[in-house]
Design an enzyme around this catalytic site. Structure first.
Site, PDB file in Angstrom:
ATOM      1  N   ARG A 319       0.829  -1.206   0.000  1.00 20.52           N
ATOM      2  CA  ARG A 319       0.000   0.000   0.000  1.00 20.52           C
ATOM      3  C   ARG A 319       0.866   1.260   0.000  1.00 20.52           C
ATOM      4  O   ARG A 319       0.544   2.247  -0.649  1.00 20.52           O
ATOM      5  CB  ARG A 319      -0.974   0.000   1.176  1.00 20.52           C
ATOM      6  CG  ARG A 319      -1.965   1.150   1.139  1.00 20.52           C
ATOM      7  CD  ARG A 319      -3.152   0.941   2.066  1.00 20.52           C
ATOM      8  NE  ARG A 319      -4.142   0.041   1.496  1.00 20.52           N
ATOM      9  CZ  ARG A 319      -5.203   0.452   0.783  1.00 20.52           C
ATOM     10  NH1 ARG A 319      -5.406   1.740   0.550  1.00 20.52           N
ATOM     11  NH2 ARG A 319      -6.045  -0.417   0.299  1.00 20.52           N
ATOM     12  N   ARG A 351      -4.428   2.557  10.727  1.00 18.44           N
ATOM     13  CA  ARG A 351      -5.173   3.488   9.876  1.00 18.44           C
ATOM     14  C   ARG A 351      -4.326   4.119   8.762  1.00 18.44           C
ATOM     15  O   ARG A 351      -3.454   4.948   9.029  1.00 18.44           O
ATOM     16  CB  ARG A 351      -5.756   4.577  10.772  1.00 18.44           C
ATOM     17  CG  ARG A 351      -6.980   5.263  10.211  1.00 18.44           C
ATOM     18  CD  ARG A 351      -7.521   6.195  11.263  1.00 18.44           C
ATOM     19  NE  ARG A 351      -8.848   6.672  10.969  1.00 18.44           N
ATOM     20  CZ  ARG A 351      -9.598   7.341  11.828  1.00 18.44           C
ATOM     21  NH1 ARG A 351      -9.144   7.606  13.036  1.00 18.44           N
ATOM     22  NH2 ARG A 351     -10.794   7.762  11.501  1.00 18.44           N
ATOM     23  N   GLU A 726      -9.937   5.705   6.618  1.00 21.61           N
ATOM     24  CA  GLU A 726      -8.522   6.058   6.606  1.00 21.61           C
ATOM     25  C   GLU A 726      -8.185   7.366   5.884  1.00 21.61           C
ATOM     26  O   GLU A 726      -7.303   8.093   6.322  1.00 21.61           O
ATOM     27  CB  GLU A 726      -7.718   4.916   5.957  1.00 21.61           C
ATOM     28  CG  GLU A 726      -7.733   3.641   6.759  1.00 21.61           C
ATOM     29  CD  GLU A 726      -7.320   2.437   5.923  1.00 21.61           C
ATOM     30  OE1 GLU A 726      -8.059   2.097   4.983  1.00 21.61           O
ATOM     31  OE2 GLU A 726      -6.284   1.845   6.197  1.00 21.61           O
TER      32      GLU A 726
END
Lengths: 774, 155
Positions: A319, A351, A726
C-alpha cells in the site's frame, strides 16, 4: 439503487451512533464489563526483557512460593501449534527458545485476581543467553540485508535515464516514526470453556474470524467449536486487526488448561510493550525535474520496519508503494520496498496501512523540489497532477478514473481562501523577523487520493445475516466490527432503507463467527462498503419473498406494490410491515437470509506488482496553518480546512466524525507522538505520561470540514457512498508541510530538509538551526 | 480487609474489601457498576473520572478507603431514568463520542467544569478537558458538546 440519497428513508441521514445512549449512560458493555462467573480466573503476561537471545530457563519457584495458587503457562503447554500468524507461519504466541523483542510474551500467569496475577509476574525470573548484536534499527537491518520476503522492485519507463537527462536533480533521504494506536481500551480477551471442547472467546478484535482461527490452531480444536465474539471495541485503528489474536489465544490456552474462564486484560504498559504499531519508514530518493517542477524521473526506495515477525508488513509495504504517486502522474518511475526484520515489536496495521508513509514520502520530495526551484508548491503540483494531458495511469498500472483534483482545488479556494492566506503568512513572518520575535507561521495545501479495497483480492468479501420476525422487527448481523467508526448504524440504515422501515425496527447485534463465518477484518476503510452491500443483499432476498406474498394478498402485480415507511401500499389498500411479516410466516415463507458480497473489478499480481487493486479512489484535500516558536521548537496547528470525498455519504454526521478524528490522529503521528527506544531496544514510552497523543488543546481551534459536494461514487457501491475511515488521516500531511513552510521562513540559515517526522520540538529546532546531528 | 461505606449514586454501599482496593475496583468489581472505565491505570487518560463530593476525581489512583463516607456519582448516576442529563443529551446530539470508552470520564469532567463555571468559554473548555484523552474524535465534537451542554445547563 438510488444515485442520490435525498428522498431516502434512512440512507444519507445523520443518524446518531448506534449505541450512543448506552455509551453515555454507562450501559454499553465492553469486554471488561461482562459479568463474570465466580470461577473466572485472571491472567497476566510474562514479557521478555531483552531484544534478542535464547531463553535458558524460566524460573517460577519464587512466584509459586509467593502465591501457591497461581498457574504458570508457557509454550510447552500448547496442545496445538504455537503460531497465530495471519499470513506467514512465523508468529508464536509465546517465545519458546528464542526471544526476538523486548516485550515479547513468554508465558502467562493465571491467578484468582488480576492483581495477584500481575504481582506474581514480578517474581518470575527468566535467564537468557543474550545475543550481543541485536538489530534494533532500520539502517542496520538494511545493511545486514535482514529482510522479510524478496524486496519489491517495480519500474515504469526509464526513471534513471530520465533523471540523468533532466535539467535538475536532487537526491536525499528522510525518515518517519511509527505510532502507537493508543486505543483507550487496551487489549482484552475473555475465554470461556464449555462442554464438548467448545469455547466462547470474547475478544476486542477487528477480526473475529482470525481470533477463531488462532485459537483453533493453538488449541488444536476445529474452528466450528470456537465461537469468537465482540459487541464493540473501545477503539481499534488497525491495532486490533491482527494483534488481538495473540491475546485471545493466550486467554484461550489458559481456559483450556484450567477448564475455567480466563480473562486477560493488559495494563497500558504491557499493551504498549508487547503489541505492534505503525511501521516507521525510511525513504531514499533521487528525482529529476525541469525548471517548472515537472518531474521527469523518480527513483524511490522505501525501508519499513516490520519488527520481529512479518505479520501484515507485506501488504503494508504494497500500500505504501501504491500510494507513492498520490495525485501525480509519473511516467518514468522506479520504486523499491524492503521489509526489514528487526528485534523490535512487530509493526502492524494502523489506519492508512502504509498509505500515509508512501504519501508523506512523495509530498516531502515535491516540497523539497519546490523550495529548490523557489516556486510555489501548488504550481509545481499542477505540472504533475493526473490529467488527460499528464497521463492517468499509475506506475502500477491502474487507470485513475473520475479524477476530482480540480474540483477539490476549486472548492478549497472558496472554502479556505488559500492564496490570500499565503500572503498573510508571509507578512506575519516578515513582521516577526523585523521585530526580532520568535514566531513563524507556515501554510500548506495538499491533495490526497486513496485506493479503496484490500490490496489482497481474496480479502474483499463480506457476509451478512438478516432475520425478519413475525412482529416486524428485524435482526441484523454482519461480519464487520463496531469500534466507534459508526459502521453498525450505517449498515442498519441500509437495511432500513431496503425494507423502507423506520431505523428502530432494525436491531443491531454484535459480531460473532457463529452467525456470519469466514469474514475479513474490519479494516482498509472497507467496513460499510462490503458489509453494507452484503446486508443489502440479504435484506433484498427477504424483501423479494415478502413482495411476492404481498402481491398474492393484494391480488396485484408486485410492481404496483410499494414498501413505504413501515407500510405496504397497494392502490388504496395497505398493511403494516408487521402484518405482512406475520402473514408470510403463516404461509410458510422464509423470513431469513444470508447475503454475500465480493468487490468486483479488482485484480492484482503481487509478483509483477501490477494490476488494478483498487475498486475506486477517494479524494480529499486539506489546508493547514501552523505556527512555530524558533526559540523553543514548539509548534501548533492554528487552523485546518478539509474537503473530503465521501461519495453520496451514508451518514454525513458519522463521516464528519471520521474526518475530524482521522485528521487529528495523523497530526499526532507527525508531531507529538514519538516512540522512544533505549539503546538496548527497550521501548521507554509505555504510557500516556511519556507517549503524547493529541489532547484537547493540540487540535486546531478553527477546524472547518466539508464533504465534497455532488459526487456520488461512479462505481456501484452501496448507495454510491465512499469509504472514509482512513483517507482523512493522510490529509494531516498538510500540517507537516505547513511546519516545513514555517521552518523555511524561520531564518536565512534554516533548513527544512532536516525535518523528519514526528516534528517534535527538538526536531523543529534542529531544522531551524540547520543542525544535522538530530 | 476492612469495611468501607460510601454513597454511590445516592445508594449506600458497604463492602468488605482489601485495604489496598482502588476506588475504581470498588466501583467496578465490588459494586458492579462498570460504566466507569480504566484506560491507562496511571491517572493520565481520564476514562475513570467520577465525582467525589461534587469534585472530578480519577478513580484509578485513589484508594476506596480514602472515599469512605463520601458521596460518589458515576456516569450511571447522571441520568434520571431514561431522561439524559443535559450534558449527556448534548454529547448525543453533537456526536461527541465514537468508540465511547473515554466518554463516561469526558462527560463527568464536563459536568463538573460547567457546574463550576456556567459561562464557560471555548478556551476554558479545551483547557478543562486536558486531563481526559480521546483517540477517536479529535475533540472537535466533544468541545461542541460541552458548549451545547453548558447552554442546556443554563449557562
Amino acid at each position: 439503487m438510488a444515485l442520490d440519497n435525498k428522498n431516502n428513508m434512512s440512507v444519507g441521514k445523520s443518524h446518531y451512533q448506534d449505541s450512543s445512549f448506552r455509551q453515555l449512560t454507562g450501559r454499553a458493555e465492553y469486554i471488561d464489563d461482562i459479568p463474570l462467573s465466580e470461577n473466572t480466573l485472571h491472567g497476566a503476561l510474562i514479557l521478555s526483557e531483552i531484544p534478542s537471545g535464547m531463553i535458558t530457563s524460566i524460573e517460577t519457584e519464587k512466584a509459586k512460593k509467593f502465591d501457591p495458587s497461581i498457574t504458570v503457562i508457557t509454550a510447552k503447554d500448547i496442545p496445538g501449534r504455537n503460531d497465530i500468524a495471519p499470513i506467514f507461519a512465523d508468529e508464536p504466541i509465546f517465545a519458546e527458545k528464542e526471544v526476538t523483542y523486548v516485550g515479547q510474551p513468554i508465558g502467562l500467569i493465571v491467578a484468582s485476581s488480576m492483581e495477584r496475577a500481575r504481582a506474581a509476574v514480578n517474581e518470575v525470573k527468566i535467564v537468557y543467553k543474550k545475543d550481543k548484536t541485536p538489530i534494533l534499527d532500520l539502517d542496520l537491518a538494511f545493511k545486514k540485508k535482514n529482510f522479510f520476503l524478496k524486496p519489491i522492485h517495480f519500474e515504469r519507463g526509464k526513471a534513471n535515464e530520465q533523471i540523468r537527462q533532466a535539467p535538475h536533480k536532487l537526491e536525499g533521504s528522510f525518515s518517519m516514526g511509527g505510532q502507537d494506536h493508543f486505543y483507550l481500551e487496551t487489549h482484552i480477551a475473555l475465554a470461556i470453556p464449555h462442554e464438548n471442547s467448545e469455547f466462547t472467546i470474547w475478544s476486542s478484535t477487528q477480526h473475529p474470524t482470525e481470533v477463531q482461527h488462532g485459537v483453533s490452531n493453538v488449541l488444536n480444536i476445529p474452528a466450528a467449536k470456537i465461537s469468537s465474539k465482540v459487541r464493540r471495541l473501545g477503539g481499534g485503528f488497525g491495532g486490533k486487526e491482527s494483534q488481538s489474536t495473540i491475546y485471545a489465544a493466550i486467554a484461550a490456552l489458559g481456559a483450556y488448561i484450567l477448564d475455567k474462564p480466563v480473562k486477560l486484560r493488559l495494563n497500558r504498559k504491557d499493551d504498549m510493550a508487547s503489541s505492534g504499531k505503525r511501521h516507521d519508514f525510511e525513504v531514499k530518493y533521487s528525482v529529476g525535474f525541469n525548471k517548472k517542477g515537472k518531474i521527469k524521473g523518480l527513483d524511490i526506495t522505501l525501508l519499513s520496519n516490520a519488527g520481529n515477525v512479518c505479520d501484515l508488513s507485506a501488504p503494508v509495504m504494497s500500500r505504501a508503494l501504491t500510494h507513492l504517486d498520490n495525485c501525480y502522474s509519473f511516467k518514468d518511475f522506479t520504486a523499491r520496498g524492503y521489509i526489514c526484520k528487526t528485534n523490535t515489536v512487530s509493526n502492524t496495521a494502523f489506519r492508512g496501512f502504509g498509505g500515509p508513509q508512501g504519501m508523506l514520502a512523495i509530498e516531502t520530495i515535491l516540497e523539497r523540489v519546490s523550495r529548490f526551484l523557489e516556486i510555489d508548491l501548488d504550481e509545481l503540483r499542477h505540472e504533475n497532477y493526473y490529467s488527460l494531458k499528464n497521463g492517468i495511469k499509475t506506475p502500477y498500472g491502474q487507470i485513475v478514473k473520475n479524477i476530482k483534483i480540480e474540483k477539490m482545488i476549486n472548492e478549497m479556494e472558496t472554502f479556505a481562501g488559500l492564496e490570500k492566506r499565503k500572503l498573510l503568512v508571509e507578512k506575519f513572518n516578515r513582521s516577526q523577523i523585523n521585530k526580532n520575535q520568535p514566531y513563524r507561521k507556515g501554510i500548506a495545501f495538499m491533495p490526497a487520493k486513496f485506493g479503496i479495497s484490500f490490496n489482497k483480492v481474496s480479502l474483499n468479501q463480506a457476509g451478512a445475516l438478516v432475520h425478519v420476525y413475525t412482529d416486524g422487527s428485524v435482526r441484523l448481523n454482519h461480519g464487520g466490527t463496531e469500534m466507534g467508526q459508526g459502521l453498525f448504524i450505517k449498515v442498519a440504515q441500509v437495511v432500513s432503507e431496503c425494507f423502507n422501515i423506520p431505523i428502530d425496527y432494525v436491531h443491531i447485534s454484535g459480531t460473532n463467527t457463529d452467525e456470519v463465518p469466514n469474514t475479513s477484518a474490519t479494516a482498509a476503510s472497507s467496513g460499510s462498503d462490503i458489509n453494507g452491500m452484503a446486508a443489502w443483499k440479504a435484506a433484498t432476498v427477504i424483501k423479494r419473498r415478502m413482495l411476492k406474498h404481498a402481491s398474492k394478498v393484494f391480488q396485484k402485480p408486485p410492481s404496483s406494490i410499494e414498501f413505504k415507511n413501515g407500510l405496504i401500499l397497494s392502490g388504496n389498500k395497505s398493511m403494516t410491515f408487521k402484518e405482512l411479516a406475520f402473514s408470510c410466516w403463516e404461509n410458510r415463507i422464509s423470513l431469513s437470509s444470508t447475503g454475500f458480497y465480493k468487490t468486483p473489478k479488482i485484480s492484482w499480481d503481487q509478483e509483477k506488482f501490477k494490476g488494478s487493486p483498487y475498486f475506486y479512489f477517494t479524494w480529499g484535500a486539506a489546508v493547514s496553518e501552523a505556527i512555530i516558536d524558533i526559540d523553543t521548537g514548539e509548534s501548533r496547528i492554528l487552523r485546518a480546512d478539509i474537503i473530503q470525498d465521501c461519495g453520496s455519504s451514508l451518514n454525513p454526521l458519522i463521516d464528519r466524525g471520521q474526518i475530524e478524528g482521522g485528521f487529528i490522529q495523523g497530526i499526532g503521528w507527525l508531531t507529538c507522538e514519538e516512540l522512544y527506544y533505549s539503546p538496548d531496544g527497550k521501548l521507554l514510552t509505555l504510557g500516556p505520561s511519556t507517549y503524547k497523543i493529541p489532547g484537547s488543546r493540540d487540535v486546531p481551534p478553527e477546524f472547518n470540514i466539508k464533504l465534497l459536494e455532488n459526487t456520488p461514487n461512479e462505481e456501484k457501491t452501496i448507495f454510491r457512498s465512499k469509504a472514509v475511515g482512513e483517507p482523512p488521516l493522510l490529509l494531516s500531511i498538510s500540517h507537516f508541510l505547513a511546519l516545513k513552510n514555517a521552518i523555511s521562513m524561520a531564518s536565512e540559515t534554516s533548513n527544512a530538509d532536516l525535518l523528519n517526522a514526528p516534528a517534535t520540538p527538538s526536531k523543529i529546532l534542529a531544522a531551524v538551526h540547520n543542525d544535522h546531528s538530530m | 480487609m476492612g469495611e468501607i461505606s460510601l454513597k454511590l449514586n445516592g445508594k449506600l454501599e458497604t463492602k468488605d474489601v482489601a485495604d489496598n482496593t482502588l476506588l475504581i475496583d470498588f466501583i467496578r468489581e465490588h459494586v458492579g457498576l462498570t460504566g466507569t472505565h480504566v484506560g491507562c491505570d496511571t491517572s493520565q487518560c481520564g476514562a475513570c473520572v467520577i465525582h467525589l463530593d461534587g469534585v472530578s476525581v480519577k478513580a484509578c489512583t485513589m484508594l476506596a478507603k480514602q472515599a469512605e463516607g463520601s458521596e460518589i456519582v458515576t456516569i450511571e448516576g447522571l441520568a434520571d431514568g431514561d431522561e439524559l442529563h443535559p450534558m449527556q443529551q448534548a454529547f448525543h446530539e453533537n456526536h461527541g463520542l465514537q468508540c465511547g470508552f473515554c466518554t463516561p470520564g469526558m462527560v463527568m469532567s464536563a459536568v463538573e467544569m460547567v457546574t463550576k463555571n456556567k459561562n464557560i468559554s471555548e478556551d476554558e473548555i479545551r483547557k478543562g478537558l486536558e486531563g481526559n484523552i480521546c483517540r477517536c474524535t479529535g475533540y472537535h465534537n466533544i468541545v461542541q458538546s460541552v458548549k451545547a451542554g453548558a447552554a442546556k445547563m443554563g449557562g
